[in-house]
Enzyme design. Structure first.
Site, short mmCIF file in Angstrom:
data_model
loop_
_atom_site.label_atom_id
_atom_site.label_comp_id
_atom_site.label_asym_id
_atom_site.label_seq_id
_atom_site.Cartn_x
_atom_site.Cartn_y
_atom_site.Cartn_z
N GLY A 12 10.04 -13.76 31.22
CA GLY A 12 9.19 -13.20 32.29
C GLY A 12 9.60 -13.69 33.67
O GLY A 12 8.74 -14.00 34.49
N ARG A 15 9.90 -11.87 38.28
CA ARG A 15 9.04 -12.02 39.46
C ARG A 15 8.11 -13.23 39.25
O ARG A 15 8.17 -13.88 38.20
CB ARG A 15 8.20 -10.76 39.70
CG ARG A 15 7.14 -10.55 38.62
CD ARG A 15 6.33 -9.30 38.83
NE ARG A 15 5.10 -9.37 38.07
CZ ARG A 15 4.27 -8.34 37.87
NH1 ARG A 15 4.57 -7.16 38.37
NH2 ARG A 15 3.16 -8.51 37.19
N SER A 36 12.82 -9.99 31.31
CA SER A 36 11.57 -9.26 31.45
C SER A 36 11.63 -8.18 30.37
O SER A 36 12.64 -8.06 29.68
CB SER A 36 11.46 -8.64 32.85
OG SER A 36 10.12 -8.24 33.06
N ASP A 62 11.11 -7.77 24.97
CA ASP A 62 9.66 -7.96 24.92
C ASP A 62 9.41 -9.19 24.04
O ASP A 62 9.72 -9.16 22.83
CB ASP A 62 9.01 -6.70 24.33
CG ASP A 62 7.49 -6.81 24.27
OD1 ASP A 62 6.96 -7.94 24.21
OD2 ASP A 62 6.84 -5.75 24.25
N VAL A 63 8.84 -10.25 24.62
CA VAL A 63 8.70 -11.51 23.86
C VAL A 63 7.74 -11.38 22.68
O VAL A 63 7.72 -12.24 21.80
CB VAL A 63 8.26 -12.70 24.76
CG1 VAL A 63 9.31 -13.01 25.81
CG2 VAL A 63 6.89 -12.46 25.39
N SER A 142 -1.85 -22.70 31.38
CA SER A 142 -2.73 -22.45 32.53
C SER A 142 -3.81 -23.52 32.52
O SER A 142 -4.09 -24.09 31.45
CB SER A 142 -3.39 -21.07 32.37
OG SER A 142 -4.45 -20.93 33.29
N TYR A 156 -7.63 -14.38 27.38
CA TYR A 156 -6.61 -15.15 28.11
C TYR A 156 -6.80 -16.65 27.83
O TYR A 156 -5.85 -17.36 27.48
CB TYR A 156 -6.74 -14.86 29.60
CG TYR A 156 -5.70 -15.53 30.46
CD1 TYR A 156 -4.39 -15.03 30.56
CD2 TYR A 156 -6.00 -16.69 31.18
CE1 TYR A 156 -3.44 -15.64 31.36
CE2 TYR A 156 -5.05 -17.31 31.98
CZ TYR A 156 -3.78 -16.78 32.07
OH TYR A 156 -2.83 -17.40 32.87
N LYS A 160 -4.21 -19.30 25.79
CA LYS A 160 -3.63 -20.52 26.36
C LYS A 160 -4.06 -21.77 25.57
O LYS A 160 -3.29 -22.72 25.46
CB LYS A 160 -4.02 -20.64 27.84
CG LYS A 160 -3.48 -19.49 28.72
CD LYS A 160 -1.96 -19.40 28.70
CE LYS A 160 -1.42 -18.43 29.76
NZ LYS A 160 0.05 -18.34 29.74
N1 LIG Z 1 -0.44 -16.80 38.76
C1 LIG Z 1 -1.30 -17.73 38.38
O1 LIG Z 1 -2.20 -18.10 39.16
C2 LIG Z 1 -1.18 -18.37 37.03
C3 LIG Z 1 -2.06 -19.43 36.74
C4 LIG Z 1 -1.96 -20.06 35.52
C5 LIG Z 1 -1.02 -19.66 34.60
N2 LIG Z 1 -0.18 -18.62 34.88
C6 LIG Z 1 0.80 -18.24 33.85
O2 LIG Z 1 2.09 -18.24 34.41
C7 LIG Z 1 2.91 -17.26 33.74
C8 LIG Z 1 3.53 -16.33 34.77
O3 LIG Z 1 2.49 -15.71 35.50
P1 LIG Z 1 2.73 -14.90 36.86
O4 LIG Z 1 1.53 -15.11 37.68
O5 LIG Z 1 4.07 -15.21 37.41
O6 LIG Z 1 2.70 -13.40 36.28
P2 LIG Z 1 3.42 -12.05 36.79
O7 LIG Z 1 2.66 -10.91 36.19
O8 LIG Z 1 3.58 -12.07 38.26
O9 LIG Z 1 4.85 -12.16 36.11
C9 LIG Z 1 4.96 -12.18 34.72
C10 LIG Z 1 6.33 -11.69 34.31
O10 LIG Z 1 6.37 -11.65 32.87
C11 LIG Z 1 6.87 -10.38 32.46
N3 LIG Z 1 6.32 -10.03 31.15
C12 LIG Z 1 5.05 -9.66 30.85
N4 LIG Z 1 4.95 -9.37 29.55
C13 LIG Z 1 6.17 -9.58 29.01
C14 LIG Z 1 6.71 -9.45 27.71
N5 LIG Z 1 5.95 -9.01 26.69
N6 LIG Z 1 8.00 -9.76 27.51
C15 LIG Z 1 8.79 -10.18 28.52
N7 LIG Z 1 8.34 -10.30 29.79
C16 LIG Z 1 7.06 -10.01 30.02
C17 LIG Z 1 6.41 -9.43 33.56
O11 LIG Z 1 7.16 -8.23 33.55
C18 LIG Z 1 6.64 -10.28 34.80
O12 LIG Z 1 8.00 -10.22 35.19
C19 LIG Z 1 1.98 -16.56 32.74
O13 LIG Z 1 2.15 -17.14 31.47
C20 LIG Z 1 0.59 -16.85 33.30
O14 LIG Z 1 -0.39 -16.82 32.31
C21 LIG Z 1 -0.25 -17.96 36.08
#
Ligand SMILES: NC(=O)c1ccc[n+]([C@@H]2O[C@H](COP(=O)([O-])OP(=O)(O)OC[C@H]3O[C@@H](n4cnc5c(N)ncnc54)[C@H](O)[C@@H]3O)[C@@H](O)[C@H]2O)c1
Length: 275
Positions: A12, A15, A36, A62-63, A142, A156, A160
């Site tokens: 992922g 981005r 991704s 796709d993971v 998270s 969610y 986690k």
């Molecule tokens: N943004 C936050 O505030 C936050 C807080 C705590 C935890 N997180 C965790 O951090 C991680 C990244 O979050 P983010 O905010 O960068 O999200 P985001 O949506 O901005 O980016 C996630 C990326 O993962 C890819 N993705 C989604 N499903 C996928 C799949 N099945 N296979 C392969 N790629 C896939 C998406 O296309 C995207 O590129 C996640 O695990 C999220 O739960 C984020």
């Protein structure tokens, strides 16, 4: 350049937080597999790494699908000859809702990516890391994996918390193979995922109420923590959880500071008046 010559898969990473992690690991000299669901979405991050003088390839997978994940690992080994670091970052969020509004589809989708995806990726890289005699797995969970938050919904949070169980099992199971397994828990990081689930006013309120350090974490700051856990400096750290959250888990934000300090000043003044 403490990761020079190492190869890292960052799931992922087209981005958001994954991109930040990929760029920091690349700065430290690691070859990066940008992933991704769609390969074409990874091109920008691959180009950024190459323009920094690094090595990167894009692999769409796709993971949550075992065949895709096998392909991701096979293409990594074919191209770079090894997998030294796996960062399980891919994750999906769902809108906060009450249990009666939580559909079975939403539950299945979130658990499939956030939990089963971590399991499948670990399962796929372990034989390669065992063969290499060393490995580093960093799971991006998270703060919702330590204490429930209102930022996401129950599915969610459950996904986690599941990662926490997986992390403990694997840390024990893989210790004799010299593979460490740890969790990083971001608090709020302003990425497309967070923006989709919140409004600017809501984000401002969250920072004031919940983040003592007074701002969201950057994607690079998450990358720095991953880089440390992936390095030789963290050789004896396994099975651990590190929150990179600006103090969010204290439960009290910046807006309480004046109130608490005022109360302490009142107590001190009262004590001094009694002397
Ligand atoms: N943004 C936050 O505030 C936050 C807080 C705590 C935890 N997180 C965790 O951090 C991680 C990244 O979050 P983010 O905010 O960068 O999200 P985001 O949506 O901005 O980016 C996630 C990326 O993962 C890819 N993705 C989604 N499903 C996928 C799949 N099945 N296979 C392969 N790629 C896939 C998406 O296309 C995207 O590129 C996640 O695990 C999220 O739960 C984020």
């Amino acid at each position: 350049m403490e990761l020079k010559g190492k190869t890292a898969i960052v799931t992922g990473s087209a981005r958001g937080i994954g991109e930040g992690i990929a760029l920091v690991l690349a700065r430290e000299g690691a070859n990066i597999v940008v992933n991704s669901r769609k390969q074409e979405d990874c091109a920008d991050v691959v180009n950024k790494i190459v323009s920094m003088g690094g090595n990167a390839i894009a692999v769409g997978a796709d993971v949550s699908k075992k065949a895709d994940v096998s392909g991701l690992v096979a293409k990594t080994v074919e191209h770079f000859g090894a997998v030294d670091i796996l960062v399980n970052n891919a994750g999906v969020e769902s809108m906060p809702c009450l249990i009666q509004d939580l559909s079975e589809e939403q539950w299945d989708r979130v658990l499939a990516v956030n939990l089963k995806g971590v399991f499948l990726c670990c399962q796929a890289v372990v034989p390669q890391m065992v063969k290499q005699g060393k490995g580093r797995i960093v799971n991006i969970s998270s703060v919702a994996g330590i204490r429930m938050t209102f930022l996401g919904s129950m599915d969610y949070t459950v996904s986690k918390y599941g990662v926490a169980g997986l992390n403990q099992h694997l840390a024990w199971e893989l210790a004799d193979a010299n593979i460490t397994v740890n969790i990083i828990c971001p608090g709020g990081v302003q990425t497309p995922l967070l923006e989709a689930a919140t409004t600017p006013e809501y984000r401002e309120m969250i920072v004031k109420r919940l983040v003592p350090l007074g701002r969201f974490t950057t994607t690079e700051e998450i990358g720095e923590a991953v880089s440390f856990l992936a390095s030789d400096r963290a050789a004896m750290i396994t099975g651990q959880t590190l929150a990179v959250d600006g103090g969010m888990l204290t439960g009290f934000g910046e807006d309480l500071r004046a109130v608490v300090r005022g109360r302490m000043a009142d107590i001190k003044a009262a004590q001094e008046a009694q002397k």
